[in-house]
Write an enzyme that holds these catalytic residues in place. Structure first.
Site, PDB file in Angstrom:
ATOM      1  N   HIS A 245       0.844  -1.195   0.000  1.00 53.24           N
ATOM      2  CA  HIS A 245       0.000   0.000   0.000  1.00 53.24           C
ATOM      3  C   HIS A 245       0.875   1.238   0.000  1.00 53.24           C
ATOM      4  O   HIS A 245       1.917   1.265   0.650  1.00 53.24           O
ATOM      5  CB  HIS A 245      -0.922   0.008   1.232  1.00 53.24           C
ATOM      6  N   ASP A 302      -7.860  -5.215  -0.399  1.00 55.88           N
ATOM      7  CA  ASP A 302      -8.403  -6.057  -1.468  1.00 55.88           C
ATOM      8  C   ASP A 302      -8.162  -7.548  -1.265  1.00 55.88           C
ATOM      9  O   ASP A 302      -8.769  -8.362  -1.949  1.00 55.88           O
ATOM     10  CB  ASP A 302      -7.783  -5.628  -2.809  1.00 55.88           C
TER      11      ASP A 302
HETATM   12  C1  LIG Z   1      -0.432  -0.671  -3.917  1.00 54.61           C
HETATM   13  C2  LIG Z   1       0.890  -0.411  -4.608  1.00 54.61           C
HETATM   14  C3  LIG Z   1       0.585   0.180  -6.010  1.00 54.61           C
HETATM   15  C4  LIG Z   1       1.713   0.582  -3.790  1.00 54.61           C
HETATM   16  O1  LIG Z   1       2.754   0.960  -4.575  1.00 54.61           O
HETATM   17  P1  LIG Z   1       3.989   1.843  -4.082  1.00 54.61           P
HETATM   18  O2  LIG Z   1       3.749   2.474  -2.781  1.00 54.61           O
HETATM   19  O3  LIG Z   1       4.324   2.707  -5.237  1.00 54.61           O
HETATM   20  O4  LIG Z   1       5.093   0.776  -3.835  1.00 54.61           O
HETATM   21  P2  LIG Z   1       6.066   0.214  -4.943  1.00 54.61           P
HETATM   22  O5  LIG Z   1       5.295  -0.338  -6.102  1.00 54.61           O
HETATM   23  O6  LIG Z   1       7.088   1.262  -5.248  1.00 54.61           O
HETATM   24  O7  LIG Z   1       6.756  -0.962  -4.132  1.00 54.61           O
HETATM   25  C5  LIG Z   1       7.832  -0.799  -3.219  1.00 54.61           C
HETATM   26  C6  LIG Z   1       8.622  -2.106  -3.212  1.00 54.61           C
HETATM   27  O8  LIG Z   1       7.790  -3.159  -2.700  1.00 54.61           O
HETATM   28  C7  LIG Z   1       7.540  -4.140  -3.701  1.00 54.61           C
HETATM   29  N1  LIG Z   1       6.117  -4.449  -3.702  1.00 54.61           N
HETATM   30  C8  LIG Z   1       5.104  -3.584  -3.483  1.00 54.61           C
HETATM   31  N2  LIG Z   1       3.929  -4.228  -3.569  1.00 54.61           N
HETATM   32  C9  LIG Z   1       4.219  -5.511  -3.831  1.00 54.61           C
HETATM   33  C10 LIG Z   1       3.430  -6.644  -4.044  1.00 54.61           C
HETATM   34  N3  LIG Z   1       2.098  -6.564  -4.004  1.00 54.61           N
HETATM   35  N4  LIG Z   1       4.035  -7.805  -4.306  1.00 54.61           N
HETATM   36  C11 LIG Z   1       5.385  -7.880  -4.361  1.00 54.61           C
HETATM   37  N5  LIG Z   1       6.200  -6.830  -4.173  1.00 54.61           N
HETATM   38  C12 LIG Z   1       5.623  -5.662  -3.917  1.00 54.61           C
HETATM   39  C13 LIG Z   1       7.914  -3.462  -5.032  1.00 54.61           C
HETATM   40  O9  LIG Z   1       8.302  -4.403  -6.010  1.00 54.61           O
HETATM   41  C14 LIG Z   1       9.028  -2.548  -4.618  1.00 54.61           C
HETATM   42  O10 LIG Z   1      10.205  -3.303  -4.491  1.00 54.61           O
HETATM   43  P3  LIG Z   1      11.644  -2.662  -4.836  1.00 54.61           P
HETATM   44  O11 LIG Z   1      11.819  -1.559  -3.832  1.00 54.61           O
HETATM   45  O12 LIG Z   1      12.589  -3.802  -4.650  1.00 54.61           O
HETATM   46  O13 LIG Z   1      11.533  -2.156  -6.243  1.00 54.61           O
HETATM   47  C15 LIG Z   1       1.699  -1.714  -4.756  1.00 54.61           C
HETATM   48  O14 LIG Z   1       1.988  -2.240  -3.478  1.00 54.61           O
HETATM   49  C16 LIG Z   1       1.014  -2.734  -5.620  1.00 54.61           C
HETATM   50  O15 LIG Z   1       1.106  -2.667  -6.850  1.00 54.61           O
HETATM   51  N6  LIG Z   1       0.279  -3.706  -4.997  1.00 54.61           N
HETATM   52  C17 LIG Z   1      -0.432  -4.709  -5.729  1.00 54.61           C
HETATM   53  C18 LIG Z   1      -1.737  -4.140  -6.269  1.00 54.61           C
HETATM   54  C19 LIG Z   1      -2.749  -3.932  -5.175  1.00 54.61           C
HETATM   55  O16 LIG Z   1      -3.004  -4.787  -4.356  1.00 54.61           O
HETATM   56  N7  LIG Z   1      -3.394  -2.749  -5.235  1.00 54.61           N
HETATM   57  C20 LIG Z   1      -4.419  -2.379  -4.282  1.00 54.61           C
HETATM   58  C21 LIG Z   1      -3.951  -1.257  -3.392  1.00 54.61           C
HETATM   59  S1  LIG Z   1      -5.108  -0.952  -2.105  1.00 54.61           S
END
Ligand SMILES: CC(C)(COP(=O)(O)OP(=O)(O)OC[C@H]1O[C@@H](n2cnc3c(N)ncnc32)[C@H](O)[C@@H]1OP(=O)(O)O)[C@@H](O)C(=O)NCCC(=O)NCCS
Length: 355
Positions: A245, A302
């Site tokens: 998140h 979710d």
């Molecule tokens: C929600 C979300 C977009 C937040 O994104 P964010 O704050 O920008 O975090 P990032 O995407 O930059 O992730 C940070 C790190 O954690 C990892 N990470 C984050 N969510 C992850 C997940 N669901 N599974 C595996 N790794 C994850 C990323 O790969 C990244 O790793 P790195 O630093 O080695 O590159 C992201 O966690 C995600 O895509 N989750 C899956 C989709 C989801 O469930 N969305 C609903 C949100 S309520």
């Protein structure tokens, strides 16, 4: 005022709507929480009775809307239809051009009341059945399940649906709420603002993740398979849906409640299968990402809600639309706040670098 609609402590895992913790709010009916978000305080008994009566009286959608639903493409996600029908019914709202607080309140009631009916009618027609008219004797959650199934849900199922709508109702300035606010900031009408919210909610990094969680649970196929599935995904640098998140750096407090509810439903139905797949998935993600790599990647809103929909026999195609049923009250609360400000939101392009 907008900062008070909800409050998030992403480190401690706290979420409040209007300064009330969500763990208290889930004990109330959805209508009371919707009133709280929009009016700023909890309703008294009479205010709640009046608000619920107004919502229940506006649940029906017109024949024209049903005809348009019949023309939809049922092979794709229900959000396409929901977005279209909300936009379509705006033309029939007698208050469409009345942006006074009273006119906006009447539109708000209609939007909150009619969106579940649109989603249920879509589901029925997509499955070759006739829509079930809303039952005004039932709560928001119970009536939704009734319109989907054509039979009344159990008390536990109705309670879980109400809690699902409550936990989905509001989350500060998330992407879809921001979209709604931007639209409202131009003094465009409330339907347009809600359509903006719907368009943004459907993305897989936002509300669309719930449907992806359901697909993932089907793909995993057994609790024993969960570890292998997660390890393979992580090896390919793919994200596990329903985890992580932008704001929470600990367990999402909504996820905590959803986990308890999914367990309760699993036990009541005598079928722990999907719950156990989810738990095994969670265990592996936490071991691999939190314990080994120190990344704060826990289940979000979710994950276990997706598990709940499996137990409620809700298909993935409806998952994001159901999220929208709950979230519409939050969007509207923000839009009302924005209308009061009468100020257009116009960020500068360099701010995108911070997103
Ligand atoms: C929600 C979300 C977009 C937040 O994104 P964010 O704050 O920008 O975090 P990032 O995407 O930059 O992730 C940070 C790190 O954690 C990892 N990470 C984050 N969510 C992850 C997940 N669901 N599974 C595996 N790794 C994850 C990323 O790969 C990244 O790793 P790195 O630093 O080695 O590159 C992201 O966690 C995600 O895509 N989750 C899956 C989709 C989801 O469930 N969305 C609903 C949100 S309520």
């Amino acid at each position: 005022m907008s900062k008070n609609i909800s409050f998030i402590d992403g480190l401690e895992g706290i979420l409040k709507y209007r300064e009330i913790d969500i763990n208290q709010l889930v004990e109330l009916p959805y209508d009371a929480v919707s009133y709280l978000l929009i009016m700023g305080e909890l309703p008294g008994d009479q205010e709640l009775a009046d608000y619920s009566a107004r919502l229940r009286g506006e649940r029906e959608i017109n024949r024209e809307a049903i005809d348009v639903i019949r023309m939809c493409n049922f092979n794709i996600d229900s959000m396409e239809a929901l977005r279209t029908i909300v936009s379509f019914i705006s033309q029939f709202d007698p208050d469409i051009n009345d942006n006074s607080p009273e006119g906006n309140m009447r539109k708000a009631i209609r939007l909150i009341a009619k969106i579940p009916t649109i989603v249920a009618a879509y589901h029925r027609i997509a499955n070759g059945k006739e829509p079930v008219p809303p039952d005004p004797s039932l709560s928001h959650g119970a009536n939704f399940l009734y319109m989907i199934r054509g039979s009344k849900p159990s008390d536990l199922e109705a309670e879980v649906m109400e809690k699902d709508f409550i936990l989905s109702a509001e989350h500060e300035l998330n992407a879809s709420t921001f979209s709604s606010r931007v639209t409202a900031s131009t003094l465009s009408d409330l339907y347009s603002a809600v359509v903006s919210g719907l368009c943004t909610l459907k993305g897989p990094l936002h509300g669309g993740a719930r449907a992806e969680v359901m697909a993932m649970i089907d793909e995993i196929s057994s609790p024993e398979d969960a570890e292998k599935y997660v390890l393979e995904k992580l090896a390919k640098k793919e994200k596990i849906m329903g985890f992580g998140h932008r704001v929470y750096k600990t367990y999402d407090p909504r996820g905590v409640v959803f986990k308890q509810l999914s367990r309760q439903l699993a036990e009541a139905k005598g079928n722990m299968y999907w719950y156990e797949i989810a738990e095994a998935t969670e265990r592996t993600v936490i071991r691999e990402l939190v314990e080994k790599k120190g990344k704060p990647i826990y289940p979000n809103v979710d994950f276990y809600s997706g598990v709940i929909y499996k137990y409620l026999d809700i298909p993935p195609k409806l998952a994001t639309s159901i999220f929208a049923i709950g979230r519409v009250s939050g969007w509207i609360a923000h839009c009302f706040d924005q209308y009061e400000k009468k100020k257009i939101i116009r960020p500068r392009a360099f701010m995108l670098d911070e997103c």
